[in-house]
Design an enzyme around this catalytic site. Structure first.
Site, PDB file in Angstrom:
ATOM      1  N   LYS A 126       0.847  -1.199   0.000  1.00 52.73           N
ATOM      2  CA  LYS A 126       0.000   0.000   0.000  1.00 52.73           C
ATOM      3  C   LYS A 126       0.880   1.245   0.000  1.00 52.73           C
ATOM      4  CE  LYS A 126      -3.911  -1.883   2.692  1.00 52.73           C
ATOM      5  NZ  LYS A 126      -4.988  -1.748   1.708  1.00 52.73           N
ATOM      6  N   ARG A 160      -9.959 -11.681   1.996  1.00 55.16           N
ATOM      7  CA  ARG A 160     -10.771 -12.742   1.395  1.00 55.16           C
ATOM      8  C   ARG A 160     -10.026 -14.075   1.409  1.00 55.16           C
ATOM      9  NH1 ARG A 160     -11.247  -9.332  -4.039  1.00 55.16           N
ATOM     10  NH2 ARG A 160     -11.192  -7.727  -2.433  1.00 55.16           N
TER      11      ARG A 160
HETATM   12  N1  BES Z   1      -8.001  -3.923   4.415  1.00 57.83           N
HETATM   13  C1  BES Z   1      -8.191  -3.545   3.066  1.00 57.83           C
HETATM   14  C2  BES Z   1      -9.533  -2.828   2.835  1.00 57.83           C
HETATM   15  C3  BES Z   1      -9.702  -1.496   3.510  1.00 57.83           C
HETATM   16  C4  BES Z   1      -9.324  -0.340   2.851  1.00 57.83           C
HETATM   17  C5  BES Z   1     -10.291  -1.399   4.731  1.00 57.83           C
HETATM   18  C6  BES Z   1      -9.503   0.887   3.448  1.00 57.83           C
HETATM   19  C7  BES Z   1     -10.493  -0.169   5.335  1.00 57.83           C
HETATM   20  C8  BES Z   1     -10.091   0.974   4.695  1.00 57.83           C
HETATM   21  C9  BES Z   1      -8.155  -4.758   2.162  1.00 57.83           C
HETATM   22  O1  BES Z   1      -7.347  -5.793   2.564  1.00 57.83           O
HETATM   23  C10 BES Z   1      -7.637  -4.293   0.827  1.00 57.83           C
HETATM   24  O2  BES Z   1      -6.523  -3.866   0.793  1.00 57.83           O
HETATM   25  N2  BES Z   1      -8.467  -4.379  -0.196  1.00 57.83           N
HETATM   26  C11 BES Z   1      -8.111  -3.942  -1.487  1.00 57.83           C
HETATM   27  C12 BES Z   1      -8.655  -4.962  -2.460  1.00 57.83           C
HETATM   28  C13 BES Z   1      -8.116  -4.806  -3.854  1.00 57.83           C
HETATM   29  C14 BES Z   1      -6.628  -5.119  -3.884  1.00 57.83           C
HETATM   30  C15 BES Z   1      -8.866  -5.739  -4.776  1.00 57.83           C
HETATM   31  C16 BES Z   1      -8.739  -2.567  -1.708  1.00 57.83           C
HETATM   32  O3  BES Z   1      -9.805  -2.291  -1.172  1.00 57.83           O
HETATM   33  O4  BES Z   1      -8.131  -1.776  -2.402  1.00 57.83           O
HETATM   34 ZN    ZN Z   2      -5.324  -5.567   1.942  1.00 55.57          ZN
END
Ligand code: BES
Ligand code: ZN
Ligand code: ZN
Length: 513
Positions: free
Chosen positions: A288, A362
């Site tokens: 990230k 997931r």
């Molecule tokens: N933990 C994150 C989702 C999240 C984002 C929760 C912001 C709370 C605030 C999750 O693991 C994630 O990173 N999801 C990605 C999925 C994508 C790579 C398909 C996302 O939401 O960008």
């Molecule tokens: Zn994530």
């Protein structure tokens, strides 16, 4: 304090009930005022004792009775309590539990911050709610609002620290006592569940790797009377929890799978609650950005809600059998980390192409949902901070709710909707038609962990989970938008909300035997 000491932000406030209204000796009495400045019954009985000062505040227009309005009256020795806080409740017939929670929360926080240590609440009289429901809402709202998120502030002495030591529900009518006392006890238990969830989610990630989360789950289990089992690396390998192991393999802190059980009264098909427990989500090798990583200590908010709810369910001694499952791991980049393009064989036997290591929630849930089938559950509900897309779609006032489009799922959705209405932990259903399954088709494995189109991210996340659900009614709640509050308002406190703990507790309460 050492790095493993439990940090708690819950107030140490005792809640009791008294009918000595005008003789109450605390630092403040809180009374309700209805729309158009009409004094509530408790305010009316105090008004005479304080020489009509409460009526005067309304007549001058300083208290409208509108919901959220507040006015302080100083009693100059006319009654033992030095001040009365008047709070607007709006029209009496429209006052529900949520409005009472917010009013009690705003009042409690304000009075704590002005240094009050003993507060009487006379907010419930004159409403259509039962005394039990009103007592529950007032105790719950006040206790939730008094939570402190500053877990690591090196605190000054107890005497200097602002805190409400006792909260007394006041009603001159002694007949109201039992109902209020029962409600207060319920409110305390429900608030404690949410506080457990807030404590876990607020904790700094260096203090709360997966094994520490398991320790805290054990503490909650011991205190509330749950059984608790923790599967560690060797157990996970032996069982085949490969998606959980895969997400955790980049971290020096190993993953764990936590099983909490409340036996209930019957040996029946249980309600199974599943929580995403990513103790820190850096994204892994699909790293990230700095800003995107901020707050990712909260990525175990689903797990926190499940642990909090399980504690409350046991404390309430509910008749229903309930199981809590938590898949906990830290998602880190390293030489041992899972790669984009890796293929993993999940506990269900289905193979997954990992195309983005940041879609890790997931993955760990895939194993958890496969494990849930072993209980032959009556229903499974998972809570997960799964996608930023869900937050983009729905904002921060409701979580996303997903399930298959069939009758059993619709019945479970209706129960969750009722629990959401009662707790104001709101849910909004989004579609999960099979049309979306195409998104997660992989060239090399059974499924891939991200969508091919880039659209509908929250639904695609749910569609992925659906592939691991077999033989039981299931609902997925994407709580990404709900994990934190940015302000102190009503009974919300800046930081982790504990969202889901009250909802799941209410779901189990409503389910019966
Ligand atoms: N933990 C994150 C989702 C999240 C984002 C929760 C912001 C709370 C605030 C999750 O693991 C994630 O990173 N999801 C990605 C999925 C994508 C790579 C398909 C996302 O939401 O960008
Ligand atoms: Zn994530
Ligand atoms: Zn995540």
């Amino acid at each position: 304090m050492t790095q493993t000491d439990l940090r708690q932000g819950a107030p140490e406030t005792a809640v009791d009930v008294s009918s000595d209204l005008a003789l109450y000796k605390g630092d403040a009495i809180v009374v309700g005022v209805f729309a158009d400045g009409e004094l509530g019954p408790t305010a009316r009985s105090l008004d005479a004792a304080v020489g009509g000062m409460l009526t005067a505040v309304c007549e001058t227009g300083d208290m409208s009775g509108k919901k959220g309005a507040q006015a302080v009256v100083y009693t100059h020795g006319k009654i033992p309590a030095p001040r009365v806080l008047m709070v607007g409740l709006g029209r009496a017939k429209n006052v529900d539990m949520e409005r009472l929670r917010c009013a009690a929360g705003d009042a409690a926080r304000k009075l704590r911050d002005s240094g009050c240590r003993a507060v009487g609440m006379g907010l419930h009289a004159g409403l259509t709610l039962s005394t039990t429901d009103a007592g529950e809402a007032i105790a719950e709202g006040a206790l939730l609002a008094l939570y402190r998120s500053d877990l690591h502030h090196t605190r000054s002495t107890d005497a200097e620290r602002k805190a409400i030591d006792t909260l007394t529900l006041l009603d001159a009518d002694a007949a109201a006592r039992d109902g209020l006392a029962t409600g207060a006890r319920l409110g305390e238990i429900v608030a404690t569940g949410a506080h457990t969830a807030r404590d876990l989610a607020n904790e700094a990630p260096n203090y709360l790797p997966p094994l520490a989360l398991a320790d805290r789950a054990r503490d909650v289990a011991e205190e509330a009377g749950l059984s608790c089992r923790v599967l560690e690396t060797e157990d996970l390998r032996a069982e085949g929890f490969n998606t959980l192991l895969g997400v955790g393999q980049g971290s020096v802190n190993p993953p764990v799978f936590i099983v909490l059980e409340h036996a209930g009264d019957h040996d029946e098909a249980p309600l199974v609650l599943v929580g995403k427990g990513i103790c820190f989500d850096s994204g892994g090798l699909s790293l990230k950005s700095g800003a995107g990583m901020m707050g990712m200590k909260h990525d175990m908010a689903g797990a926190a809600a499940v642990i909090g709810a399980m504690g409350a369910i046991a404390s309430l001694d509910l008749p229903r059998r309930v199981i809590g499952l938590i898949a906990a791991a830290e998602n880190m980049p390293s030489a041992t980390a899972q790669r984009p393009n890796d293929v993993v064989c999940s506990l269900s036997g289905k193979t997954i192409e990992v195309r983005n290591t940041d879609a890790e929630g997931r993955l760990v849930l895939a194993d958890a949902l496969a494990y849930a089938a072993r209980y032959d559950p009556a229903a499974v509900v998972d809570l997960a901070t799964l996608t930023g897309a869900c937050m983009t779609a729905l904002g921060k006032h409701t979580c996303g709710m997903f399930g298959k489009h069939d009758r059993d799922t619709d019945a479970l959705v209706a129960r969750i909707q009722a629990a959401a209405d009662a707790t104001h932990e709101r849910v909004w259903r989004l579609p999960l038609w099979d049309d979306y399954d195409e998104e997660i088709k992989s060239d090399i494995a059974d499924v891939q962990n991200i969508g091919s189109s880039g659209y509908g991210g929250a639904i695609v996340g749910a569609a992925f989970l659906k592939a691991f659900v077999d033989g039981y009614p299931w609902v997925h709640l994407d709580i990404a938008g709900m994990m934190t509050s940015s302000k102190n308002k009503g009974y919300a406190v800046k930081g982790a909300t504990g969202f889901g703990a009250r909802l799941l507790t209410e779901l189990a309460r409503g389910w019966g035997a």
